[in-house]
Design an enzyme around this catalytic site. Structure first.
Site, PDB file in Angstrom:
ATOM      1  N   HIS A  35      46.225  49.079  40.638  1.00 38.79           N
ATOM      2  CA  HIS A  35      45.509  47.799  40.610  1.00 38.79           C
ATOM      3  C   HIS A  35      44.035  48.019  40.252  1.00 38.79           C
ATOM      4  CE1 HIS A  35      44.357  43.721  41.660  1.00 38.79           C
ATOM      5  NE2 HIS A  35      43.333  44.238  42.321  1.00 38.79           N
ATOM      6  N   CYS A  93      32.941  37.001  40.307  1.00 43.57           N
ATOM      7  CA  CYS A  93      33.339  35.587  40.285  1.00 43.57           C
ATOM      8  C   CYS A  93      34.858  35.434  40.192  1.00 43.57           C
ATOM      9  CB  CYS A  93      32.646  34.864  39.138  1.00 43.57           C
ATOM     10  SG  CYS A  93      32.900  35.652  37.558  1.00 43.57           S
ATOM     11  N   ASN A  94      35.527  36.484  39.774  1.00 43.09           N
ATOM     12  CA  ASN A  94      36.987  36.395  39.627  1.00 43.09           C
ATOM     13  C   ASN A  94      37.766  37.008  40.783  1.00 43.09           C
ATOM     14  OD1 ASN A  94      37.112  35.049  37.221  1.00 43.09           O
ATOM     15  ND2 ASN A  94      36.935  36.910  35.998  1.00 43.09           N
ATOM     16  N   SER A 149      41.414  40.925  34.146  1.00 45.59           N
ATOM     17  CA  SER A 149      40.378  39.898  34.039  1.00 45.59           C
ATOM     18  C   SER A 149      40.940  38.642  33.395  1.00 45.59           C
ATOM     19  CB  SER A 149      39.217  40.412  33.190  1.00 45.59           C
ATOM     20  OG  SER A 149      38.642  41.533  33.791  1.00 45.59           O
TER      21      SER A 149
END
Lengths: 457, 269
Positions: A99, A50-51, A109
């Site tokens: 990353h 979702c992120n 996050s």
């Protein structure tokens, strides 16, 4: 290192864009196959949560795979307020490695240190590994990269307080309850009011094993509905004092403008001094519970500010862990870089061995031509000696080449090795031999009566 | 020498528990305090076995030897709770007592008593072992009680720092305290019964003014008081923890008072 990551994340795109480019599990598999087919990508992994939606690619020596990913994302997103490219980020080489390590450790996050991402990274990697395609989409490089990312995430979580404590009010309420009661199995909770935050906490408590749920709201029907949801029972709001002695936790979130639980109500409800603790969580604003209730023995009263205080404490602890987490990531990024550099030298080492083997076999043949009287046993001994000698002569240069590349020797070292050992000639000879073999096969084919392709004139 | 090494190991283990409290219980360091505690107890056991082999008698008589054995029972109790991750943290309050006992034992000298015993045998060993178990049960209840009071204080005061994070939940500490108390009470009761029967059988009567008899009987009444405080109507868990801490302090205080006033025999712990 021809490695790249292209995608959108919560730092580059709002949720209405992120949700458009999110891939389900099956969709991600199809997208990977499309990237292989259309852009000739060797290795790729799609991480979609979702992120973020990120595509890891290897090798990327030209713009074509990147453009293919951008087209893929744009096609998935459809019309967007701004061109999709303005939301897309790219990281290359060691930047891409760092990353992924940040992502896997939860440092990238929204809630620093959240643990769910680790499972999502694992799932993305496994999906790419198990696609029915050869060579696999998670080939040697991405395989190693993701394995290492999962290890880095695990190490950071176990060695630093990055994942320590919880960062939501509901989880903090559960943590407090656990610090008092240990296990919450079989504990009884009284829910006052039907606020959303209260319901979230009630759900979290139920997940932990709280069993007896009693609900009291101003409107009895709402209490009945909420009680049904939590498999509990409803009581009229006026009778909360009767329920108090038998519950372990009180969760209050009414909209009342005055305290619904006062010290006298609590004290009067207990027929005798309470032996076991009573946890009261008051998340209503204005507060539902008179602060004086907290002065009662065995009563632990917390309001929404207290819960936030714990959340802030956890966030501070997690932020304090960032330097140590960064140090671990830097060390593992370097380890991956060294591993990748040593990988570049593999073809050189293979050519060196091939050349040495050719020399050995040629020299042995010449030797045995003049030594016809040598017995088969002695012949084997001489051949074994030649093999050992070859291995010994190649051992040190091989090790030093690997070490040199790991220490940042770069393409210069590879070129030097090729020049010193004359390996370009070996490569050219290989290519010549390959061409000759293909030509011979082409000549053989018509002789064996195979039909010519009807499409070929 | 091994006794001294065990003493140092207990101190190192305690230091590691403190380190874990300050640093947070996670990562590769987390199992180290438990490991060191177990190592110290094993070393201590080896030292006591060596004593037995060297002198041909169990280290139960004479102040130094007896105190060291009492400390060892505490070490064994800790080893028993080590596998229970959260419960193991009572080491933070129990280890200082074990260290203190072993330190005093070393200072007094761990050697056999110069005074010959009137009578020995299985009854004697059982009596002393049960008594030691009784006192260590109380020590365990004390250790859990101290942690309970600290955690209660943190929760009431809404302080959510290292102590709050490290100390086990109140319910677990309450359970540990309860087990320690009952184990201690039953053991001490049996120890008194065995001691009485054994003395009457060999000597004909029990001398109640003997400091060790006096101490054991008074300790038994303290136990009774603590259990009464727990069991009474409306007694909170907080008060139970407080009673265990105060009771333990009273037992230690009585021992020190008796040692000063009546400890001339040299046999009394």
């Amino acid at each position: 290192m021809p490695l790249a990551v292209v995608g959108v994340s919560h730092e580059t795109a709002p949720v209405d864009i992120r949700e458009k480019v999110a891939f389900g599990s099956a969709e991600a598999g199809d997208a990977l196959l499309a990237l292989r087919k259309e852009a000739g990508v060797d290795e790729a992994v799609i991480l979609s949560t979702c992120n973020r939606t990120e595509v890891y690619l290897f090798p990327v020596r030209e713009e074509r795979p990147i453009r293919a990913v951008e087209r893929l994302l744009a096609g998935k997103a459809g019309p967007t307020p701004r061109p999709l490219g303005s939301y897309v980020f790219q990281e290359w080489g060691e930047g891409a490695v760092r990353h992924l390590f940040h992502v896997s450790a939860g440092l990238d996050s929204m809630v620093t240190g959240e643990a769910e991402i680790q499972g999502q990274v694992k799932e993305a990697y496994q999906r790419a590994s198990t696609l029915p395609v050869f060579p696999p989409m998670a080939g040697p490089v991405l395989n190693r990269l993701f394995q290492m990312a999962l290890a880095v995430g695990g190490r950071i979580r176990s060695e630093t307080p990055i994942g320590e404590g919880t960062a939501s009010v509901a989880s903090v309420a559960v943590e407090l309850a656990r610090k008092i009661f240990g296990s919450l199995k079989g504990k009884r909770v009284l829910i006052l009011g039907a606020g959303i935050a209260g319901e979230l906490i009630a759900e979290a408590l139920t997940r932990e094993g709280v069993e007896g749920v009693v609900v009291a709201t101003r409107t009895y029907d709402r209490a009945v509905n909420l009680a049904r949801k939590h498999r509990g029972h409803a009581i009229p709001f006026e009778k909360i004092h009767e329920a108090l002695p038998s519950v372990d936790i009180v969760l209050s979130s009414t909209a009342a403008p005055y305290p619904v639980l006062t010290r006298s109500i609590v004290r009067d409800s207990f027929q005798e001094p309470r032996r076991h603790p009573l946890l009261i969580i008051d998340i209503a604003v204005p507060r539902d519970v008179d602060p004086a209730v907290g002065d009662e023995p065995e009563v632990f009263l917390y309001n929404v500010d207290d819960l936030r205080k714990i959340v802030d404490e956890h966030v501070r602890t997690r932020e304090g862990a960032l330097p140590e987490a960064q140090r671990i990531i830097a060390a593992h990024s370097e380890e991956f870089r060294s591993w990748y550099a040593s990988l570049e030298v593999v073809p050189v080492i293979q050519d060196m061995r091939k050349q040495a083997k050719a020399f050995r076999e040629a020299e042995l043949e010449r030797l045995f031509r003049g030594l016809a009287h040598v017995s088969p046993e002695d012949r084997e001994r001489i051949e074994a000696f030649a093999r050992r000698l070859q291995n010994k002569l190649l051992h040190d240069p091989t090790v030093r080449l690997r070490e040199g590349m790991a220490a940042g020797g770069g393409p210069g070292l590879v070129d030097a090795a090729r020049l010193l050992y004359g390996l370009d000639e070996v490569q050219a000879a290989d290519e010549r031999r390959g061409r000759d073999e293909r030509a011979a096969l082409d000549e053989e084919a018509p002789k064996k009566g195979s039909k010519p392709d009807p499409g070929v004139p | 020498m091994i006794h001294f090494l065990a003493f140092l190991s207990y101190i190192a283990a305690f230091g590691l528990w403190i380190f874990l409290l300050v640093r947070g219980a996670r990562g590769r360091w987390a199992p180290l305090p438990s490991g060191f505690t177990a190592f110290a107890a094993i070393l201590h056991g080896a030292a006591l076995v060596q004593f037995w082999r060297a002198y041909g008698e169990l280290p139960l008589v004479g102040p130094g030897a007896a105190l060291s054995s009492l400390a060892f029972v505490g070490g064994v109790a800790l080893v028993a709770v080590l596998p229970m991750r959260e419960v193991a943290r009572v080491a933070l309050t129990l280890l200082p007592f074990v260290i203190l006992l072993q330190g005093v034992a070393l200072a007094l000298g761990i050697r056999p008593s110069p005074f010959p015993l009137d009578f020995q045998g299985a009854g004697f060993v059982l009596h002393v072992a049960l008594a030691f178990l009784g006192y260590q049960g109380l020590a365990l209840a004390f250790a859990a009680g101290v942690l309970y009071l600290i955690q209660h204080h943190e929760l009431k005061g809404k302080r959510f720092g290292r102590f709050f994070q490290f100390i086990p939940p109140l319910a677990i500490l309450e359970r540990v305290g309860r087990i320690g108390l009952w184990l201690g009470f039953v053991s001490l009761t049996l120890a008194l019964a065995v001691g009485w029967a054994w003395t009457v059988q060999n000597r004909g009567s029990l001398e109640m003014t003997d400091p060790k008899v006096l101490w054991a009987v008074m300790s038994w009444f303290v136990f009774l008081g603590i259990l009464g405080a727990r069991g009474g109507k409306g007694r909170s868990e907080y008060r139970s923890a407080l009673a265990a801490v105060v009771g333990f302090a009273v037992v230690i205080g009585m021992y020190l008072a008796l040692r000063v006033t009546e400890g001339g025999s040299g046999l009394f712990l």
